[in-house]
Structures are given as structure tokens and as C-alpha cells.
Design an enzyme around this catalytic site. Structure first.
Site, mmCIF file in Angstrom:
data_model
loop_
_atom_site.group_PDB
_atom_site.id
_atom_site.type_symbol
_atom_site.label_atom_id
_atom_site.label_comp_id
_atom_site.label_asym_id
_atom_site.label_seq_id
_atom_site.Cartn_x
_atom_site.Cartn_y
_atom_site.Cartn_z
ATOM 1 N N LYS A 13 0.779 -1.323 0.125
ATOM 2 C CA LYS A 13 0.088 0.028 0.121
ATOM 3 C C LYS A 13 0.951 1.155 -0.139
ATOM 4 C CE LYS A 13 -1.115 -0.595 4.826
ATOM 5 N NZ LYS A 13 0.374 -0.331 5.337
ATOM 6 N N ARG A 88 -4.767 2.053 12.662
ATOM 7 C CA ARG A 88 -4.650 0.765 12.846
ATOM 8 C C ARG A 88 -5.359 0.090 13.532
ATOM 9 N NH1 ARG A 88 0.530 0.994 10.044
ATOM 10 N NH2 ARG A 88 1.955 -0.660 11.003
ATOM 11 N N ARG A 127 12.700 -8.349 1.958
ATOM 12 C CA ARG A 127 12.850 -7.035 1.423
ATOM 13 C C ARG A 127 14.259 -6.387 1.888
ATOM 14 N NH1 ARG A 127 8.085 -2.898 2.728
ATOM 15 N NH2 ARG A 127 8.704 -3.137 5.085
ATOM 16 N N ARG A 160 15.608 -3.899 6.772
ATOM 17 C CA ARG A 160 14.983 -2.936 7.876
ATOM 18 C C ARG A 160 14.932 -3.559 9.228
ATOM 19 N NH1 ARG A 160 9.189 -0.325 6.208
ATOM 20 N NH2 ARG A 160 8.192 -1.218 8.405
ATOM 21 N N ARG A 171 3.994 -8.596 13.762
ATOM 22 C CA ARG A 171 3.309 -7.365 12.923
ATOM 23 C C ARG A 171 2.131 -7.965 12.186
ATOM 24 N NH1 ARG A 171 7.886 -5.009 9.215
ATOM 25 N NH2 ARG A 171 6.331 -3.781 8.490
#
Ligand code: AMP
Length: 307
Positions: A13, A88, A127, A160, A171
Site C-alpha cells: 500500500k 491501525r 525485503r 529494515r 506485525r
């Protein structure tokens, strides 16, 4: 345009939001980006947020809500915004609704970018970002030619801190438990639309843009209908006050035309074209008739000369 982008971490997103700000010229407001900037700058807020972020938990609502309230009050948010990563949870969504209701600018669309959980895991744990130029890769889907080195600039790739497997699992769990209920929340408001978040970035962007356009069109038409209804109301009031009935009728007709034009621009265009057509046809006839006219003139002149 006021939009919330919903989707699990790794749904893409953020990437889509960046393309949307280009297209619609409105800001992307990402609480994740704002929080990371605060952490990097070492502010008080950043210090408060860091521990929760590193463990994949949500940062406290009061911290995030304060930050959002400040950001929405800036002038560049007045023409609309794309919220990415906020709200959230349900309390954040309720507070957002209340904030926007106070300024008479309710949310128009909640767009869910939907991706299966296994794909999300690979996207997040795989990633890597180039520390020098910011290029993004994925060890599963888009690996670099030399492991650990950026194809574009040769810079070192970074992972990250919250993209490690344990934090990613956390998460995603937090998303399922706290954020996913927002889908039903916005569905109940009639504002939820869903786009599949798999395939090429441009294909996903196309389906998202189509959803946005489809959602905004009736809202824009409704806006015109409201203003037209207001003019119609004024016309009726004028007639009640004893104004000339013809003038009131004219105003009503104008209002109705406005609505019809917005609702069916193609139809309206055809109507105009049709209205213009007789003139065109008349011109054609005149042109066709012209040689005859000219011939007649010549004949007349010839007859005169004979005399
Ligand atoms: P994101 O980049 O959106 O995935 O956010 C990264 C991290 O920032 C999340 O895992 C949370 O710890 C924190 N965060 C971002 N947005 C919020 C929010 N709206 N509420 C609470 N925590 C957030």
C-alpha cells in the site's frame, strides 16, 4: 479526496500510495514514515515509539493520534489526503471519524489492498533496501545480481530492523487482531472497496485507480445535485415571494439541466451535437444550392446583356 489505504504490512500500500500522490496531487500521510523520522531524529516521541516499533507492536494511540492531528491540520492536507498505515485499530478509526466530522470533511473511501499471508511473509522478510540510493529489492522475488550489493549503484543492501522473521510474525499477528477489524468497520459505513494486491505494480495501480474513479464520480455528481437542489430551492422560494413565475421556472430548469449534464455527460454532448446539426445541415444545403444560384446569376446577366 480523502482516502484510507488498508492492508497488512507488506501489502504494497505504501508503493501504491506514492503512485496515487503523483496522480491526484494530494499528500500521502504515513504514520510509519512519520514515526521512523521521529526515531531517526531522536525526538522524545521517537524515543517513546522505538521499542514498540522494534518488537512489531503498535505505538500507543495517544502518540500516533497527536501526530496525525498535527499533520491533518497542515495546509497541504486541506485538499485531501491518502492515509497509509493509519488507522491501525478501531479506537484510532473512531477518533479519525470524529476529527474529520468536526471539520465537515468525512472520509470518502477505505481501500483494502488484499494479499495472502504467505506472500506477505516472503515480501517482508525478503525485503532489502539500498543504503545509498534507496532502491528496493527482494531476495525471493527481485534479487540483485551480486548478493548484498545494489544493481544500480553498488551500495550495500540493508535489512529494515523490523523486517526480521520474529518481528514480521508479530506485525502480521497484530494486524490480524487489531487492524483487520477495520474492514468490517468501514464496510458497515459503506466505504470499503477491495483491490487484489498481487501482480505487477502497474496492474494493481490500475485497479486501485479504477476503484477510486468509480467511487468519486457519484460523489461529485451528488455534490452538483446538492448545489442544483439548492438553486432549485432558491427558485421556489423566489416564486413564493411573488417573483415572476417565468423567472422561477427558468431557474428550476437550469438546476435540472445541471444535474442531467453531470449524470450523463455523453448524453448531454449528443444533445448539443444534435442541436448544432440542423445548422450544419442547412449550411450543406446552402453550399449545394450555391452553384445553382451562381448559374442563375450568370443567366440573368447574360439576358440583360442580350437586351
Ligand atoms: P508501517 O511502516 O506502517 O508498517 O509501520 C511501522 C511500525 O510503526 C508499526 O509496526 C508500528 O509499530 C508503528 N506504527 C505505524 N503506524 C501506526 C499506527 N497507526 N498506530 C500504532 N503504531 C503504528
Amino acid at each position: 479526496m480523502r482516502i484510507v489505504l488498508l492492508g497488512a504490512p507488506g501489502s504494497g500500500k505504501g508503493t501504491q500510495a506514492k503512485l496515487l500522490i503523483e496522480k491526484y496531487k494530494i499528500p500521502q500521510i504515513s504514520t510509519g514514515d512519520l514515526l521512523r523520522a521521529a526515531v531517526a531524529a531522536g525526538t522524545e516521541l521517537g524515543k517513546k515509539a522505538k521499542a514498540a516499533m522494534d518488537s512489531g507492536q503498535l505505538v500507543a494511540d495517544d502518540v500516533v493520534l497527536g501526530m496525525i492531528q498535527e499533520r491533518l491540520a497542515t495546509p497541504d492536507s486541506k485538499g485531501g489526503f491518502i492515509l497509509d498505515g493509519f488507522p491501525r485499530n478501531i479506537p484510532q478509526a473512531q477518533t479519525l471519524d470524529a476529527m474529520l466530522a468536526r471539520v465537515g470533511q468525512p472520509l470518502q473511501l477505505a481501500l483494502l489492498v488484499d494479499v495472502d499471508i504467505e506472500v506477505l511473509m516472503k515480501r517482508l522478510t525478503g525485503r532489502r533496501t539500498c543504503g545509498s540510493c534507496g532502491a528496493i529489492y527482494n531476495v525471493y522475488y527481485t534479487p540483485t545480481k551480486v548478493p548484498g550489493k545494489c544493481d544500480k549503484c553498488g551500495g550495500s543492501l540493508q535489512h529494515r530492523s523490523d523486517d526480521n522473521e520474529t518481528t514480521v510474525r508479530n506485525r502480521l499477528k497484530v494486524y490480524e487482531e487489531q487492524t483487520a477489524p477495520l474492514v468490517s468497520y468501514y464496510k458497515a459505513q459503506g466505504k470499503l472497496r477491495t483491490a487484489r494486491g498481487v501482480g505487477s505494480i502497474s496492474d494493481i495501480f490500475k485497479s486501485i485507480s479504477d476503484i477510486i474513479e468509480a467511487q468519486m464520480r457519484p460523489l461529485a455528481a451528488a455534490g452538483v445535485a446538492v448545489s442544483a437542489a439548492a438553486s432549485a430551492g432558491q427558485a421556489r422560494a423566489a416564486s413564493a415571494r411573488g417573483a415572476a413565475p417565468a423567472a422561477a421556472k427558468k431557474a428550476l430548469k437550469k438546476a435540472a439541466k445541471k444535474v442531467a449534464k453531470k449524470a450523463a455527460p455523453k448524453k448531454a454532448a449528443k444533445k448539443v451535437a444534435k442541436k448544432a446539426a440542423p445548422k450544419k445541415a442547412a449550411k450543406k444545403v446552402a453550399k449545394k444550392a450555391a452553384p445553382k444560384k451562381a448559374a442563375k446569376k450568370v443567366a440573368k446577366k447574360a439576358a440583360k446583356a442580350k437586351k
